[in-house]
Structures are given as structure tokens and as C-alpha cells.
Design an enzyme around this catalytic site. Structure first.
Site, PDB file in Angstrom:
ATOM      1  N   SER A 230      36.517  43.891  39.585  1.00 33.38           N
ATOM      2  CA  SER A 230      36.893  42.532  39.945  1.00 33.38           C
ATOM      3  C   SER A 230      37.309  42.449  41.422  1.00 33.38           C
ATOM      4  O   SER A 230      36.492  42.672  42.310  1.00 33.38           O
ATOM      5  CB  SER A 230      38.002  42.036  39.012  1.00 33.38           C
ATOM      6  OG  SER A 230      38.223  40.652  39.174  1.00 33.38           O
ATOM      7  N   ASP A 446      29.198  37.494  33.151  1.00 30.80           N
ATOM      8  CA  ASP A 446      30.350  37.154  33.989  1.00 30.80           C
ATOM      9  C   ASP A 446      29.953  36.056  34.974  1.00 30.80           C
ATOM     10  O   ASP A 446      28.851  36.072  35.517  1.00 30.80           O
ATOM     11  CB  ASP A 446      30.810  38.401  34.748  1.00 30.80           C
ATOM     12  CG  ASP A 446      32.051  38.150  35.601  1.00 30.80           C
ATOM     13  OD1 ASP A 446      32.848  37.264  35.245  1.00 30.80           O
ATOM     14  OD2 ASP A 446      32.211  38.847  36.612  1.00 30.80           O
ATOM     15  N   CYS A 449      32.557  36.970  39.170  1.00 25.91           N
ATOM     16  CA  CYS A 449      31.960  37.952  40.088  1.00 25.91           C
ATOM     17  C   CYS A 449      30.597  38.303  39.496  1.00 25.91           C
ATOM     18  O   CYS A 449      30.386  39.403  38.991  1.00 25.91           O
ATOM     19  CB  CYS A 449      32.833  39.190  40.250  1.00 25.91           C
ATOM     20  SG  CYS A 449      34.532  38.895  40.766  1.00 25.91           S
ATOM     21  N   HIS A 508      32.939  40.081  32.171  1.00 26.12           N
ATOM     22  CA  HIS A 508      33.595  40.623  33.358  1.00 26.12           C
ATOM     23  C   HIS A 508      34.077  42.057  33.156  1.00 26.12           C
ATOM     24  O   HIS A 508      33.892  42.912  34.010  1.00 26.12           O
ATOM     25  CB  HIS A 508      34.769  39.705  33.697  1.00 26.12           C
ATOM     26  CG  HIS A 508      35.422  39.973  35.004  1.00 26.12           C
ATOM     27  ND1 HIS A 508      34.798  39.757  36.216  1.00 26.12           N
ATOM     28  CD2 HIS A 508      36.670  40.429  35.308  1.00 26.12           C
ATOM     29  CE1 HIS A 508      35.624  40.059  37.202  1.00 26.12           C
ATOM     30  NE2 HIS A 508      36.761  40.476  36.684  1.00 26.12           N
TER      31      HIS A 508
END
Length: 668
Positions: A230, A446, A449, A508
Site C-alpha cells: 500500500s 483493488d 492502488c 488490496h
């Protein structure tokens, strides 16, 4: 009537102010300004595959303008190894205990019974291939602290207060509790990635000085592996670059060789990392409406406006460039202490977030998984209750309660606009040129990102690396990531030491969704093998072959229903569930809200039904908990996928802990 049934909150109420227990404190043999306080937690605190695996929990007290006690949890690999992997969660402000207990650590928290939580071995924990060190950083995150300070925690908002407050008359006592935390002073933590990097370097000096047996020696072909998730897309490159710079200072005599330890970096892994908005932000509106799941999340006109705002005059891109120019000319050390620079960079971040990223919020879906509506119950928050029990905190020797996210760190980084201050692609390219393996790993569901932006980062790195990477990495085709004999877990482009992996059906937190695929990709990066097959290769010439793009499409699975954890109300509870808690209704069992006790009892009943239906099978042999997989063939499309789907998450979140008690394995 609001009823607490054997909830761990009872335990915490009786033990609000933890005291450190049985810690050994030593002065670093490398740097006399650093002290290390540590212990070996009792067996079962985090259950490992083998009882012989040594664990240490502790704090490294490092020098600086304020007290910094950085928490670490070290676990030996399942087999003897010279590999050392450092894992960092992102945020900024998020604890790496998220990774340890919900993603890739050796154990996961399970419900042993009503009112009883414990841990069990995670089959695909990354200790399967490496010694692993989880670090809570920057200061005041997780179990890291400056000065233990008594305060209050409001579970309805997740806000912390100091000094302790009086229970608000409008809410139940079980949603507001006193305890010991950090000072909550946002000046007593890092405010930029660069200042955080130096703190972690000092922390590692302390750890590796105290435990030299886990330090790869100068003659070893092994090294340290840094994997970050992340916001780790910024932490990883910046920290790795600082490690390399400090190594050079040791060689040229700027730093004492006797007073420092070389951190020899072998590989850098970035998991769904936000590296650079100047490259990745344009892919937000694309991911919102033109993803590989055929999902259109927002009005097309809204998406078009978001896209246009990025490159508009005075828009996101312009402001990022102004921010970076200001940093270079007025705050070249990136200390975050020049007010005018901070203002410019904070403005850039605010504009990019509001105009380019946030239109997706219209969809009411999780930024961490486009398949999930809000509130998102995955990964499960059960571990929060476990980490805040008096028994657990005594087991690790903590003087404070656990905080998953530090608002003080969030505020500190936001105030300097750290999100936009650095162009980190050149740093990654320099690491690649120096021989460090660089692996990008992105789950394809995700949003925050997303993999489209991650792929763009990988191409940008290749373009700024040596000429061979500039031409041969983009030319390499996408090959299947063969996870095991029956499942293709994603697609990978690899040339030499650079790779980009798209992981199918993952949000994510990739290791939480696809534990086996995530492990195999991790293992192949650190071992320097083919990310497609795990085979031994010549990295100086190897490249994958296949399609020029990762065009695989899939159907979007159903969204899991909400599970309301009392220790994560803002993120996991619907408005009705919040009102139920405030109104004193429902029951809390193992930290989860149920309408009635019978709802919890029905889980065991439904578990039996699941078992009979064939969704799970009884484990009759012991799972092999060591080793890597090397593919000898590509699975056919007709073979069964073992990927975890969103439609299975309702069962996974609530029933898997109970399944573990019945000694069954899931095939989800």
C-alpha cells in the site's frame, strides 16, 4: 437489552493499563545509543508450524528528538535459512500486525469457542520460506510508542483522547474504554517518508546488532528482503535507497563500520503499492469503469471529468510538479519542516484525491476491493480483540494497548503532503541497476492502488533503468503464474530482476485473498527464480513470453454481507448495526455483533451443512508446511480454481475459525 456474551471486552475492562512483563533489556553491541527490550512470547501466542521456531517480540529504543520505541515481531523460518524478510504495512499510519495476523504471518486468529480466541498455523505464511520481521512504524503505530500515556478510546468513532475522558451519557459503556496508549502528540512521530526511513534504519541497526545470527554475512549470497504494501509503495523504495546510501557511507568512512551494520538488500517487493500519483492517478477513472471485471462503478461523464481534471491547468499533475520543485529547492532533505513547501504539497494531495480518486466513492464500494460494497468485512477484524486482551499484551510484554491505525501519523504525513513529495521511480530504477531484484505484486480487484497504475509504474521503472530493461522488459510477454498443479493465480511480465505480477481475484491485501499464490510469488522473487513456474533461471537473460498485455477477464463475484466488529465499528458496521449497538440491543460474541445468541449458535449448524455439501473436506493427512512449488506443466482451463472468491467470504469470515476446530480444510 444489550448483552455481552463472553466477550474479550470484559477482560480488557478489568486490565485497562498493561504493564511490561519479563522483558530483557540490552544495549546494542553496535551502537551504544540504542537499547533493545525483548522477550520470547509463550507458545501459542502466535502458533507456528513447528514449536522449534524461535520468536521474539520487543522494542528498539532509538535516539532522536523524542522517545521512539519501535515494536518488532520476529519469527524464524520453518526451515533453517539465511533469508531475512522485513514486512511493512502502509497507511501511512497502519500497523504491520495487520500483515502478521490477517495476511502473511505464521498464524491467524480463530474463534476456539464463544468467549475464547486463539491462533492457528497459517498454511501459506511467509515464514515458510524466510525468517520474517514485522515492524510497527512510524512511531505511535500498533504497539510502537513514545511515552505510555493513559487515555480513552471511543469505539464508535475509533478516536483516542488523552487524558482519560468521562463516558459520554449517550453511549453504552462497552463502546468507550480507558487504557494506555502513546502520547497522541503528532510531533512525536515521522511526518515524511524520508524521516521514517532513517528511524527504521536505526531500528534495524539495533535489531541486527542484538541478533547477529539473523544477519546475512558479508560472504553470503543471501540478503535482506524488504516487502511493503500500500503506502509501502513509498516506504519500500525510500527505505531501500537509504539502506544503500548508508552502506556506501560505511565504505567511504562517513559511517563507522564498527558502529554500524550493513543492511545488504537482495530484493524489494511492492504489494499493491501507491508509488507515484503522477504516474498512477490517471488510472483511477479507468479502473472505476474499464476494469477487467466489466464493472462500471460511476457515471461515464463523472469518470471523464475525473480523468480530465488530472491534466487540467492547475490540476493534479501541475500541483504535484509544483510540490516537487518546492521540495527540491526549499526542503532538499525532505524533513517536512518548511511550512510553505508543506502547504503546496498538501494542496496537491488534496486536489488529486478530491478530483481524481474520490469520484469512485459514488459507487458505495470498497476502495480495497471493487467487488465489495461498504462496509467491507474482509480481511476479518477478529484479531483486534485478540491483540487487546490482557493475556496477549502480557505475552508480548507490551506497556500499551494496540492501535491499528494512528491518526497522529495520518495527520503528520497529510500536513506535509508526503503523498506527493517524491518521485520514487528513479530510486527503484537505481536499485534495479545495482542488482536488487524488484517485484511488483498487484491484486486485480483493488482500486486505491490498482494494478493498472502498478503496471504503469513497472514500465516507468524499466524506462529509467539500464538500456536492456528499457527495451526488453516492455517486450517481455505475460506468462501464467502457475500456483500449483491445478491453478493459475495470475499473469507475470518478467525480464531479469524486474517483474510485474497481476494476481487474479485479489483485492488490496493480496496475501489475505490468495495466500498460496502470494506466497509462491514472494518465494520466487526472493529466490531469483521464474515467477511463472518457480524454475531456476539465468536472470541475466531470462524473460517471460506470452501476450503483450494482461487481458484476462473475469466475472465479478457477489459482495459479502456486512460483519460488524465492535473494535472496528466505523469500517465494518452498517448504520443499522451502529444504531443497534448505541440502542443497547443485540449481543457481542468474540467481538462480533449478532442480533441474538441463536445467530451465533447457527454458525456451528451451518458449518455442519457446509461440510456435508462438499464445500469442505475432512483433513486426513498432514499438510506439508514447508517447501516451494515448481511447475512442470501449465494447468488446463478445465481444472478447478482454488482461488478465494467474494461469494465465499461470508463463510470465510464467520465460519473458517470454527472449521479449524473440526480439523477440516476449505476448498473455496
Amino acid at each position: 437489552m444489550y448483552l455481552l456474551v463472553l466477550s474479550f471486552l470484559v477482560t480488557l475492562t478489568l486490565a485497562q493499563y498493561p504493564l511490561p512483563s519479563n522483558l530483557t533489556t540490552i544495549t546494542s553491541p553496535v551502537d551504544g545509543n540504542i537499547t533493545i527490550s525483548y522477550k520470547s512470547p509463550p507458545p501459542g501466542t502466535c502458533q507456528t508450524a513447528f514449536d522449534s521456531q524461535i520468536q521474539y517480540t520487543g522494542w528498539v529504543n532509538i535516539p532522536g528528538n523524542y522517545s521512539t520505541n519501535t515494536f518488532f515481531w520476529f519469527i524464524e523460518g520453518r526451515q533453517t535459512t539465511s533469508e531475512l524478510t522485513i514486512w511493512l504495512n502502509g497507511g501511512p499510519g497502519s500497523s504491520s500486525m495487520i500483515g502478521l495476523f490477517t495476511e502473511n504471518g505464521p498464524c491467524e486468529v480463530v474463534e476456539d469457542a464463544a468467549g475464547k480466541l486463539g491462533t492457528q498455523v497459517r498454511d501459506w505464511g511467509w515464514d515458510r520460506g524466510s525468517n520474517i520481521l514485522f515492524v510497527d512504524q512510524p512511531n505511535q503505530i500498533g504497539f510502537s510508542y513514545d511515552v505510555p500515556t493513559n487515555g480513552s478510546l471511543d469505539l464508535l468513532t475509533s478516536d483516542l483522547y488523552t487524558p482519560p475522558q468521562v463516558l459520554p451519557s449517550s453511549q453504552p459503556a462497552d463502546t468507550f474504554m480507558n487504557g494506555t496508549f502513546s502520547s497522541l502528540n503528532s510531533n512525536n512521530t515521522a511526518n515524511t517518508t524520508e524521516t521514517a526511513a532513517m528511524a527504521v534504519w536505526h531500528m534495524l541497526q539495533g535489531f541486527l546488532g542484538a541478533f547477529p545470527q539473523y544477519r546475512p554475512n558479508d560472504t553470503s549470497t543471501m540478503g535482506v528482503h524488504l516487502f511493503a504494501e500500500s503506502y509501502g509503495g513509498k516506504y519500500g523504495p525510500a527505505f531501500a535507497t537509504l539502506f544503500e546510501q548508508q552502506n556506501k557511507r560505511r565504505l567511504n568512512g562517513t559511517l563507522s563500520k564498527n558502529g554500524t551494520v550493513e543492511i545488504k538488500l537482495a530484493s524489494l517487493g511492492i504489494v499493491n503499492g501507491c508509488v507515484d500519483d503522477l504516474i498512477q492517478a490517471p488510472f483511477y477513472p479507468i479502473m472505476a469503469n474499464n476494469n477487467t471485471y466489466g464493472l462500471e462503478t460511476i457515471n461515464p461523464t463523472r469518470a471523464m471529468l475525473a480523468s480530465a481534471s488530472f491534466s487540467a491547468s492547475g490540476g493534479c499533475a501541475d500541483l504535484i510538479k509544483q510540490c516537487r520543485t518546492a521540495v527540491q529547492t526549499q526542503d532538499p532533505e525532505d524533513d517536512g519542516d518548511v511550512a510553505v513547501v508543506n502547504s503546496i504539497c498538501a494542496s496537491a494531495y488534496g486536489t488529486c484525491t478530491t478530483n481524481v480518486m474520490e469520484p469512485y466513492y459514488d459507487a458505495g464500494r470498497s476502495v480495497y476491493d471493487i467487488a465489495h460494497y461498504l462496509p467491507d468485512p474482509f480481511p476479518p477484524s477478529t484479531y483486534l480483540d485478540y491483540l487487546n486482551t490482557a493475556a496477549f499484551q502480557a505475552a508480548i510484554g507490551s506497556p500499551i494497548n494496540y492501535t491499528e491505525t494512528s491518526n497522529q501519523v495520518v495527520d503528520a504525513f497529510t500536513s506535509t503532503g508526503d503523498y506527493e513529495r517524491e518521485a520514487l521511480v528513479p530510486d527503484i530504477a537505481a536499485l534495479l541497476n545495482s542488482g536488487v531484484r524488484v517485484g511488483f505484486i498487484y491484486g486485480d480487484r483493488d482500486y486505491i492502488c490498482n494494478w493498472l497504475g502498478g503496471e504503469a509504474i513497472s514500465l516507468a521503472v524499466a524506462a529509467q533503468a539500464s538500456s536492456s530493461y528499457t527495451t526488453l522488459f516492455p517486450a517481455a510477454g505475460y506468462a501464467p503464474i502457475i500456483t500449483n498443479d491445478t491453478y493459475i493465480g495470475g499473469a507475470v511480465r518478467q525480464y531479469g530482476n524486474l517483474s510485474f505480477s497481476r494476481i487474479y481475484d485479489a483485492g488490496h491485501s493480496v496475501p489475505a485473498y490468495q495466500p498460496e499464490t502470494a506466497f509462491q510469488v514472494f518465494a520466487r522473487i526472493i529466490m531469483g527464480t521464474s515467477l511463472s513456474t518457480g524454475a531456476t533461471i539465468d536472470l541475466s537473460t531470462y524473460n517471460t513470453t506470452g501476450q503483450s498485455d494482461a487481458s484476462h477477464t473475469n466475472s465479478l463475484p457477489p459482495s459479502p454481507s456486512a460483519t460488524c466488529w465492535l473494535r472496528n465499528i466505523p469500517e465494518t458496521c452498517t448504520d443499522n448495526q451502529k444504531n443497534e449497538i448505541i440502542g443497547g440491543n443485540g449481543v457481542i460474541i468474540n467481538g462480533i455483533l449478532y442480533d441474538a445468541v441463536s445467530d451465533y449458535s447457527s454458525i456451528a449448524t451451518e458449518t455442519s451443512t457446509i461440510q456435508a455439501s462438499g464445500t469442505v473436506s475432512v483433513t486426513t493427512t498432514t499438510q506439508v508446511l514447508t517447501g516451494f512449488f515448481t511447475a512442470t506443466a501449465t494447468p488446463t482451463s478445465s481444472k478447478k480454481s482454488l482461488a478465494l472468491q467474494s461469494s465465499d467470504l461470508d463463510l470465510f469470515v464467520l465460519f473458517l475459525p470454527l472449521l479449524s476446530i473440526l480439523s477440516v480444510s476449505t476448498f473455496l
